[in-house]
Design an enzyme around this catalytic site. Structure first.
Site, PDB file in Angstrom:
ATOM      1  N   GLY A  25      23.018 -36.473 -13.122  1.00  0.00           N
ATOM      2  CA  GLY A  25      23.317 -36.631 -11.712  1.00  0.00           C
ATOM      3  C   GLY A  25      22.599 -35.539 -10.945  1.00  0.00           C
ATOM      4  O   GLY A  25      21.823 -34.756 -11.515  1.00  0.00           O
ATOM      5  N   SER A  26      22.866 -35.435  -9.677  1.00  0.00           N
ATOM      6  CA  SER A  26      22.156 -34.450  -8.856  1.00  0.00           C
ATOM      7  C   SER A  26      22.403 -33.022  -9.320  1.00  0.00           C
ATOM      8  O   SER A  26      21.501 -32.181  -9.273  1.00  0.00           O
ATOM      9  CB  SER A  26      22.567 -34.613  -7.393  1.00  0.00           C
ATOM     10  OG  SER A  26      23.978 -34.520  -7.251  1.00  0.00           O
ATOM     11  N   GLU A  28      22.647 -31.894 -12.204  1.00  0.00           N
ATOM     12  CA  GLU A  28      21.984 -31.579 -13.474  1.00  0.00           C
ATOM     13  C   GLU A  28      20.468 -31.432 -13.325  1.00  0.00           C
ATOM     14  O   GLU A  28      19.803 -30.897 -14.225  1.00  0.00           O
ATOM     15  CB  GLU A  28      22.270 -32.669 -14.520  1.00  0.00           C
ATOM     16  CG  GLU A  28      23.694 -32.669 -15.027  1.00  0.00           C
ATOM     17  CD  GLU A  28      24.685 -33.081 -13.943  1.00  0.00           C
ATOM     18  OE1 GLU A  28      25.664 -32.339 -13.737  1.00  0.00           O
ATOM     19  OE2 GLU A  28      24.460 -34.115 -13.280  1.00  0.00           O
ATOM     20  N   GLU A  47      28.014 -42.544 -19.862  1.00  0.00           N
ATOM     21  CA  GLU A  47      28.281 -41.290 -20.562  1.00  0.00           C
ATOM     22  C   GLU A  47      28.992 -41.486 -21.896  1.00  0.00           C
ATOM     23  O   GLU A  47      28.817 -40.689 -22.826  1.00  0.00           O
ATOM     24  CB  GLU A  47      29.107 -40.362 -19.665  1.00  0.00           C
ATOM     25  CG  GLU A  47      28.359 -39.840 -18.453  1.00  0.00           C
ATOM     26  CD  GLU A  47      28.404 -40.773 -17.251  1.00  0.00           C
ATOM     27  OE1 GLU A  47      27.938 -40.378 -16.176  1.00  0.00           O
ATOM     28  OE2 GLU A  47      28.922 -41.909 -17.395  1.00  0.00           O
ATOM     29  N   HIS A  70      27.316 -35.237 -16.083  1.00  0.00           N
ATOM     30  CA  HIS A  70      27.349 -35.015 -14.644  1.00  0.00           C
ATOM     31  C   HIS A  70      28.746 -34.648 -14.167  1.00  0.00           C
ATOM     32  O   HIS A  70      29.630 -35.512 -14.066  1.00  0.00           O
ATOM     33  CB  HIS A  70      26.868 -36.278 -13.922  1.00  0.00           C
ATOM     34  CG  HIS A  70      26.887 -36.161 -12.423  1.00  0.00           C
ATOM     35  ND1 HIS A  70      26.412 -35.067 -11.760  1.00  0.00           N
ATOM     36  CD2 HIS A  70      27.327 -37.025 -11.466  1.00  0.00           C
ATOM     37  CE1 HIS A  70      26.544 -35.246 -10.459  1.00  0.00           C
ATOM     38  NE2 HIS A  70      27.106 -36.421 -10.253  1.00  0.00           N
ATOM     39  N   HIS A 280      48.426 -42.752 -39.140  1.00  0.00           N
ATOM     40  CA  HIS A 280      48.254 -43.663 -38.007  1.00  0.00           C
ATOM     41  C   HIS A 280      49.531 -44.480 -37.811  1.00  0.00           C
ATOM     42  O   HIS A 280      50.288 -44.242 -36.875  1.00  0.00           O
ATOM     43  CB  HIS A 280      47.041 -44.574 -38.248  1.00  0.00           C
ATOM     44  CG  HIS A 280      46.731 -45.464 -37.081  1.00  0.00           C
ATOM     45  ND1 HIS A 280      45.838 -46.521 -37.156  1.00  0.00           N
ATOM     46  CD2 HIS A 280      47.201 -45.468 -35.804  1.00  0.00           C
ATOM     47  CE1 HIS A 280      45.760 -47.116 -35.985  1.00  0.00           C
ATOM     48  NE2 HIS A 280      46.578 -46.514 -35.150  1.00  0.00           N
ATOM     49  N   GLY A 400      39.444 -43.261 -33.865  1.00  0.00           N
ATOM     50  CA  GLY A 400      39.800 -44.639 -33.565  1.00  0.00           C
ATOM     51  C   GLY A 400      39.448 -45.076 -32.158  1.00  0.00           C
ATOM     52  O   GLY A 400      39.834 -46.175 -31.734  1.00  0.00           O
TER      53      GLY A 400
END
Length: 526
Positions: A25-26, A28, A47, A70, A280, A400
């Site tokens: 993004g800006s 970065e 992402e 970002h 689990h 998971g």
């Protein structure tokens, strides 16, 4: 005096972190300016896929990898995938952009207020440097913490810091090295060897950390020296032992009571490279059978501290394996031959049984193929058919969290370009990381995606029965055609309609990504 950006780039280059996975993004862009020759930025379109690709890449290389996200929004989008990287102890170094320092307090748009708190408690370490001159040191700490803890780290950097002058005291960071050794002391080693040697019926439980640490073959030698049964720890994310070896008994079930039942009759259970245990399903009971003693060996101090039972030795499992090999006598009887897989059942109609698909993979793909698996409802069918005898043959979402399979396969294939890689993906999970197909196409990565389409969330249907909720809504996903989706992202795809056609397709060796969609019968995880 160099800028913070230039010094940071040089540090990353010296540490071997020259492949970045990101979605910028800006905030970065200033960090990404003037990247040195030899750096590679791998773009992902979401992402979650970015972090999944980096997770697979770091696991396959065994080295830290940098992830560029970002601010708060990008970091938040990646957090679901981050849970898998945390559970697999993947050394990711996440660097996120922050607004300029003067804009953080007033909460300007794209400011991440209290940025380190956003990623806690998932990451092993998180920070935002107090000043620009501390950025290189903090970046070094992020890399070293990830390497030492084998856990993701997070660094938020205001974007006006990158152009600042680094300062003379930042230069020593370039030559830093941080190493770790964890060998048991002489008395600890002697006592452990005596306990193992004196056991009447010892059992070995191996975790995914064994494969991560490159101890797959060493674990086989130890098991054959002990001569007792071997299980893989519950909730397995890497395969630590050949699954058709005569001593292998399978993956322990992920419930307290069934684990206890599986270990009945053993006076000693030696757990190497695994938490004790990652359960689990809530199936309560005694942690261990009466008369069974458990000893855990792990280099993860947190896993040792939180275990609810047994003894623990925080040490390098590889060093312990070496010690036991020197001190234990060989068994009197040979272990025998590897087991063969059963004949797979066939499905009725036009669908294939998942075991038919996995038998085709076993027979047609090279023996050193690495499989990234995210088809949870076919778990039992997978282990009945596959024959995996090489290190690094199996990757599974460690926590998971869906969305690892497609991007994870891309990352593994990028890390090991000379090894065949197959992603075995369910139609339910594929949607969570589907944008990774675009990255595979752009980099022309020779990865095969086998898409199992049964039109439902099969694992959830099984859980519905387990929890007494057979009529839950939202479990069916009809109408998805992944061949058209894949082709839209630039990946050649075809709908395979029979076992013969599937085997013929798998026998091909294209130099680009491809997707094979197979309609399969619904099965359960166990």
């Amino acid at each position: 005096m160099p800028s913070v950006r230039r010094l940071s780039h040089e540090f990353l280059e010296r540490q071997g972190l020259t492949t970045f996975f990101g979605n910028p993004g800006s905030n970065e862009l200033p960090f990404l300016a003037d990247l040195p020759d030899g750096f590679r930025y791998v773009l992902g379109l979401h992402e979650g896929a970015v972090l999944g690709m980096a997770d697979g890449y770091a696991q396959a290389t065994g080295r830290p990898v940098l992830v560029n996200l970002h601010a708060a929004s990008g970091s938040g989008n990646a957090m679901g995938a981050l849970t898998n990287a945390v559970a697999s102890r993947t050394p990711l170094v996440i660097v996120a952009g922050q607004q300029v320092r003067s804009a953080v307090g007033p909460e300007a748009n794209l400011a991440n207020v209290d940025a380190p708190a956003l990623m806690k408690p998932l990451v092993g370490w998180a920070a935002e440097p107090a000043c620009a001159q501390d950025v290189p040191r903090a970046l070094a700490q992020a890399v070293f913490e990830a390497r030492l803890q084998r856990r993701p780290t997070y660094l938020s950097v205001p974007y006006d810091d990158w152009d600042a002058e680094a300062g003379a005291n930042s230069l020593p960071v370039l030559d830093r090295r941080v190493q770790r050794a964890s060998v048991p002391g002489a008395e600890q080693g002697r006592l452990l060897a005596e306990q193992v040697a004196s056991a009447r019926r010892p059992a070995l439980v191996l975790g995914g950390d064994i494969d991560t640490a490159g101890l797959f073959d060493d674990a086989v030698r130890l098991a054959e020296r002990l001569g007792g049964p071997v299980w893989a720890a519950p909730s397995l994310f890497r395969l630590p032992f050949p699954n058709r070896h005569p001593l292998f008994r399978g993956v322990l079930p992920a419930g307290i009571a069934p684990v206890s039942r599986a270990l009945e009759g053993h006076d000693l259970v030696l757990v190497l490279g695994a938490p004790v245990f990652r359960y689990h399903e809530h199936l309560p009971g005694p942690y261990l059978p009466e008369g069974t003693r458990l000893i855990q060996v792990t280099d993860d101090a947190s896993a040792a501290a939180r275990a609810p039972m047994g003894e623990a030795l925080v040490a390098d499992p590889g060093a312990v394996i070496d010690l036991l090999m020197k001190m234990l006598d060989s068994p009197s009887t040979p272990v025998g031959a590897y087991r063969t897989a059963p004949e797979p059942p066939t499905a009725e109609g036009s669908r294939l049984h998942p075991e038919e698909v996995f038998a085709a993979l076993r027979d047609e793909m090279p023996e050193d193929t690495a499989y990234v698996v995210e088809s949870t409802s076919t778990n039992a069918a997978w282990w009945r058919q596959m024959d995996l005898r090489r290190p690094g043959s199996y990757y599974f979402p460690a926590a998971g969290g869906l969305g690892f399979g497609l991007p994870g396969a891309v990352g593994v294939a990028m890390a090991q370009p000379d090894r065949p890689v197959v992603g075995v993906i369910g139609d339910g999970s594929a949607n969570y990381g589907i944008t990774a197909l675009w990255t595979a196409a752009q980099h022309r990565i020779p990865v095969t995606f086998v898409l199992l389409r049964n039109g439902t969330y099969g694992a959830l249907r099984w859980f519905g029965g387990l929890l007494g909720v057979p009529d839950a809504p939202g479990l069916d996903i009809p109408g998805l055609d992944f061949t058209r989706i894949a082709e839209g992202y630039g990946v050649p795809a075809r709908h395979v309609s029979g076992a013969g056609e599937l085997r013929a397709a798998l026998a091909e060796r294209p130099d680009h990504p491809r997707l094979l969609q197979v309609d399969t019968e619904l099965t359960t995880p166990s």
